[in-house]
Design a protein around this motif. Structure first.
Motif: not given
Length: 231
Positions: A99-121
Motif C-alpha cells: 500500500l505504501v509503494r502504491a501510494e508513492q506511485r500515485c503521488l508521483a503520478d499526481a505530481e506528473a499530472r500537476r506539471r503537465r497541467r502547468a505546461r499546458d497552461a
C-alpha cells in the motif's frame, strides 16, 4: 443466523464484513469486523493467516489497482446488501508495504499530472497571446485608424478562451473579415456609445442597438478612412 452463501471469486480470496455479530470458529474471538468463511464456518483474519494485511476502502481505483499489483497477497472485501440480495465490494486487503509503494506511485503520478497541467497552461497562454496579437493586427488592417491599444483590447475581449465570443468561433479563429468586424462593432458599441446606459434604463436591446447604430457606423467609418491614400 447463518451468513448468506459466500460469494465466489475465481482466483481471488474473499473476506466478508458480517451484518451480524460473529465470532471466530477457531479462537472464539469476536465480534468480528472481517471474517473469512472456511467450510461454512467464520474465521478471523489471524486464524485465516491474513492478519498482516491492511484494509483499503474502495473509491480510489488507481490506488486499489496498484496496491494489488504491489501486494503478493490480496483479498477482496465484500458486504451483503439485503435490498439487492447480493454481495457488494467494499475494498481490498493488501500488504502494508504494498500500500505504501502504491501510494508513492500515485503521488508521483499526481505530481506528473500537476506539471503537465502547468505546461499546458503555459502553452495555452502563449497560444492565446499569439492569437490576440494576430486578431489585433487584422483589426488594424481592416480599420487602420483604430488605436493600437483599442485593437488589443477588442482582440483580447473577443478571444478569451471558453467565453463563446466571436473570437473563439471557427470564423474568429480563421480571422475572417466578418468575425473581426463583429468584434470591433461590439467593442465600439460598449465603449463609444451610450448603449450600456440604454440597456440599464430598460430600453430593449434591439431598440438600443437601433439608436446607437449611427454612432457605431461613424466610428467605424473614421477608422476605415484613416488608412485611405496611405502608401
Amino acid at each position: 443466523m447463518a451468513l448468506p452463501s459466500a460469494p465466489r471469486s475465481p482466483g481471488r480470496l474473499v473476506a466478508v464484513q458480517p451484518m451480524r455479530r460473529k465470532r471466530c470458529a477457531a479462537c472464539r474471538r469476536g465480534p468480528l469486523s472481517l471474517l473469512v468463511l472456511e467450510d461454512g464456518a467464520p474465521r478471523c483474519l489471524d486464524c485465516a493467516d491474513l492478519g498482516h494485511l491492511v484494509f483499503l476502502p474502495r473509491g480510489d481505483t488507481a490506488l486499489t489497482r496498484r496496491s494489488r499489483e504491489e501486494s503478493g497477497l490480496s483479498v477482496v472485501v465484500v458486504r451483503f446488501n439485503r435490498r439487492g440480495s447480493r454481495y457488494e465490494r467494499q475494498g481490498v486487503l493488501v500488504e502494508e508495504a504494498a500500500l505504501v509503494r502504491a501510494e508513492q506511485r500515485c503521488l508521483a503520478d499526481a505530481e506528473a499530472r500537476r506539471r503537465r497541467r502547468a505546461r499546458d497552461a503555459r502553452r495555452r497562454l502563449v497560444e492565446d497571446e499569439r492569437f490576440k496579437a494576430a486578431f489585433a493586427a487584422e483589426i488594424r488592417r481592416l480599420f487602420p485608424g483604430c488605436p493600437d491599444g483599442r485593437a488589443l483590447a477588442i482582440a483580447g475581449h473577443a478571444s478569451v478562451r471558453g467565453s463563446g465570443r466571436v473570437g473563439r468561433s471557427a470564423a474568429g479563429r480563421a480571422l475572417s473579415e466578418g468575425a473581426v468586424t463583429s468584434a470591433v462593432v461590439a467593442g465600439v458599441r460598449h465603449a463609444d456609445t451610450p448603449y450600456d446606459r440604454l440597456l440599464m434604463s430598460g430600453v430593449p436591446r434591439w431598440e438600443a442597438r437601433r439608436r446607437i447604430a449611427p454612432a457605431v457606423e461613424s466610428v467605424l467609418l473614421a477608422w476605415r478612412e484613416a488608412g485611405e491614400g496611405v502608401g
